[in-house]
Design a protein around this motif. Structure first.
Motif, mmCIF file in Angstrom:
data_model
loop_
_atom_site.group_PDB
_atom_site.id
_atom_site.type_symbol
_atom_site.label_atom_id
_atom_site.label_comp_id
_atom_site.label_asym_id
_atom_site.label_seq_id
_atom_site.Cartn_x
_atom_site.Cartn_y
_atom_site.Cartn_z
ATOM 1 N N GLU A 133 0.823 -1.204 0.000
ATOM 2 C CA GLU A 133 0.000 0.000 0.000
ATOM 3 C C GLU A 133 0.859 1.257 0.000
ATOM 4 N N ARG A 134 1.937 1.239 0.768
ATOM 5 C CA ARG A 134 2.796 2.417 0.859
ATOM 6 C C ARG A 134 3.502 2.711 -0.456
ATOM 7 N N PHE A 135 3.880 1.669 -1.203
ATOM 8 C CA PHE A 135 4.645 1.852 -2.441
ATOM 9 C C PHE A 135 3.772 1.712 -3.683
ATOM 10 N N ARG A 136 2.464 1.809 -3.505
ATOM 11 C CA ARG A 136 1.574 1.652 -4.654
ATOM 12 C C ARG A 136 1.801 2.737 -5.698
ATOM 13 N N GLY A 137 2.104 3.944 -5.251
ATOM 14 C CA GLY A 137 2.283 5.040 -6.193
ATOM 15 C C GLY A 137 3.689 5.179 -6.743
ATOM 16 N N VAL A 138 4.617 4.327 -6.301
ATOM 17 C CA VAL A 138 5.998 4.415 -6.783
ATOM 18 C C VAL A 138 6.109 3.668 -8.110
ATOM 19 N N LYS A 139 6.442 4.372 -9.150
ATOM 20 C CA LYS A 139 6.511 3.781 -10.492
ATOM 21 C C LYS A 139 7.905 3.264 -10.786
ATOM 22 N N LEU A 140 8.370 2.370 -9.946
ATOM 23 C CA LEU A 140 9.668 1.732 -10.159
ATOM 24 C C LEU A 140 9.485 0.218 -10.124
ATOM 25 N N PRO A 141 10.047 -0.506 -11.100
ATOM 26 C CA PRO A 141 9.885 -1.961 -11.093
ATOM 27 C C PRO A 141 10.482 -2.616 -9.852
ATOM 28 N N GLN A 142 11.537 -1.995 -9.293
ATOM 29 C CA GLN A 142 12.158 -2.580 -8.096
ATOM 30 C C GLN A 142 11.233 -2.521 -6.883
ATOM 31 N N ALA A 143 10.298 -1.566 -6.903
ATOM 32 C CA ALA A 143 9.417 -1.406 -5.739
ATOM 33 C C ALA A 143 8.496 -2.599 -5.565
ATOM 34 N N ASN A 144 8.231 -3.340 -6.633
ATOM 35 C CA ASN A 144 7.360 -4.505 -6.530
ATOM 36 C C ASN A 144 7.992 -5.634 -5.728
ATOM 37 N N VAL A 145 9.307 -5.597 -5.588
ATOM 38 C CA VAL A 145 10.011 -6.649 -4.853
ATOM 39 C C VAL A 145 9.962 -6.389 -3.346
ATOM 40 N N LEU A 146 9.817 -5.126 -2.952
ATOM 41 C CA LEU A 146 9.889 -4.771 -1.539
ATOM 42 C C LEU A 146 8.867 -5.483 -0.662
ATOM 43 N N PRO A 147 7.584 -5.594 -1.079
ATOM 44 C CA PRO A 147 6.633 -6.310 -0.220
ATOM 45 C C PRO A 147 7.028 -7.753 0.046
ATOM 46 N N LEU A 148 7.517 -8.451 -0.982
ATOM 47 C CA LEU A 148 7.921 -9.848 -0.791
ATOM 48 C C LEU A 148 9.163 -9.945 0.094
ATOM 49 N N VAL A 149 10.086 -9.014 -0.076
ATOM 50 C CA VAL A 149 11.283 -9.013 0.766
ATOM 51 C C VAL A 149 10.900 -8.808 2.233
ATOM 52 N N ALA A 150 10.013 -7.846 2.480
ATOM 53 C CA ALA A 150 9.568 -7.591 3.851
ATOM 54 C C ALA A 150 8.834 -8.800 4.423
ATOM 55 N N LYS A 151 7.988 -9.415 3.622
ATOM 56 C CA LYS A 151 7.215 -10.573 4.084
ATOM 57 C C LYS A 151 8.118 -11.732 4.488
ATOM 58 N N TYR A 152 9.033 -12.111 3.592
ATOM 59 C CA TYR A 152 9.870 -13.275 3.878
ATOM 60 C C TYR A 152 10.951 -12.960 4.921
ATOM 61 N N SER A 153 11.268 -11.701 5.106
ATOM 62 C CA SER A 153 12.169 -11.342 6.212
ATOM 63 C C SER A 153 11.504 -11.628 7.552
ATOM 64 N N VAL A 154 10.221 -11.279 7.664
ATOM 65 C CA VAL A 154 9.479 -11.579 8.888
ATOM 66 C C VAL A 154 9.355 -13.086 9.071
ATOM 67 N N PHE A 155 9.077 -13.814 7.982
ATOM 68 C CA PHE A 155 8.988 -15.276 8.062
ATOM 69 C C PHE A 155 10.294 -15.869 8.590
ATOM 70 N N TYR A 156 11.395 -15.363 8.076
ATOM 71 C CA TYR A 156 12.699 -15.912 8.466
ATOM 72 C C TYR A 156 12.965 -15.668 9.948
ATOM 73 N N LEU A 157 12.663 -14.460 10.415
ATOM 74 C CA LEU A 157 12.867 -14.149 11.830
ATOM 75 C C LEU A 157 11.970 -15.017 12.713
#
Length: 260
Positions: A133-157
């Motif tokens: 939701e926070r990066f919905r307006g960011v028009k960068l292809p790299q921004a689409n990776v951030l939600p998955l990175v954040a999600k699996y970081s929490v999973f790993y911890l």
């Protein structure tokens, strides 16, 4: 005659077995009560709304249950497991008691590990939704990776904490986590170097304020009144048009402040 036979059979059963059966019955009752109370407390704490929309909650509903119901059931079974252990100890069943004595110290850690995993999965899903939701307006292809990175970081911890609860050596996993964080920072810096550069320029402009809202400036061919500025862009209004200029462009091309 039959009544005497029944009394004889009942009297032949050792008292400790009756106590064990009573303990099991109490465990069922208390487990059921804990299940209901836990569910009510979680609902009052707002857990249903907090888990709404997460993958875990959607999957649970497909099976006719919910995150709250699963946590309540686990709490109830934990109380019943304690009752089973107590009943076996009271019954003094030698070989079974020895087994449960070995398992008894492991059950609380296993219970906590399961709770940590469930909370980690739900929290990871929620973090993914928030970051998306926070990066919905960011028009960068790299921004689409951030939600998955954040999600699996929490999973790993969460997995790391859960494994530590059940006594698994996590030294190697902690080293791997450190390497993961370093790689994440390094690759993130490469992927978002332009965004970071724009942010650094924006911080410089906001701190030194070479122009402010209401000033008339000219950047290249664009001339207008500054309407808004933040860390990354400057909004300039000219006639009936509004230009959104990256701060990095303002810094690179230079600007002229028009004096009235």
């Amino acid at each position: 005659m039959q009544g005497g036979t029944v009394r004889a059979v009942l009297s032949a059963v050792p008292l400790r077995f009756w106590l064990a059966v009573t303990t099991l019955a109490l465990g069922v009752v208390f487990g059921w009560m804990v299940r209901i109370i836990t569910g009510r407390l979680l609902r009052r704490a707002g857990v249903p709304s907090a888990t709404e929309g997460t993958t875990f909650e959607r999957t649970a509903r497909e099976f006719g249950t919910s995150t709250v119901a699963i946590l309540a059931v686990i709490a109830g079974y934990f109380i019943f497991g304690i009752a089973v252990f107590a009943a076996i100890a009271v019954a003094e069943i030698e070989y079974v008691a020895q087994f449960w004595n070995a398992v008894a110290g492991f059950l609380p850690q296993l219970f906590l590990a399961v709770i940590v995993v469930i909370v980690g999965v739900v929290l990871g899903d929620k973090v993914e939704l928030v970051v998306s939701e926070r990066f919905r307006g960011v028009k960068l292809p790299q921004a689409n990776v951030l939600p998955l990175v954040a999600k699996y970081s929490v999973f790993y911890l969460a997995a790391l904490i859960a494994l530590g609860q059940v006594g698994v050596a996590t030294g190697a996993l902690i080293v791997l986590l450190a390497a993961y964080v370093f790689a994440l920072v390094f690759l993130g810096g490469l992927a978002f170097r332009q965004l970071l550069s724009a942010g650094a320029v924006g911080a410089y402009l906001l701190l030194h304020q070479p122009y402010t809202i209401g000033d008339e400036i000219q950047v290249g061919e664009i001339r207008g009144i500054v309407q808004e500025m933040d860390l990354f862009v400057t909004h300039v209004e000219a006639d009936d048009e509004e230009y959104i200029l990256p701060n990095s462009r303002v810094f690179a091309d230079g600007f002229a402040r028009v004096r009235s």
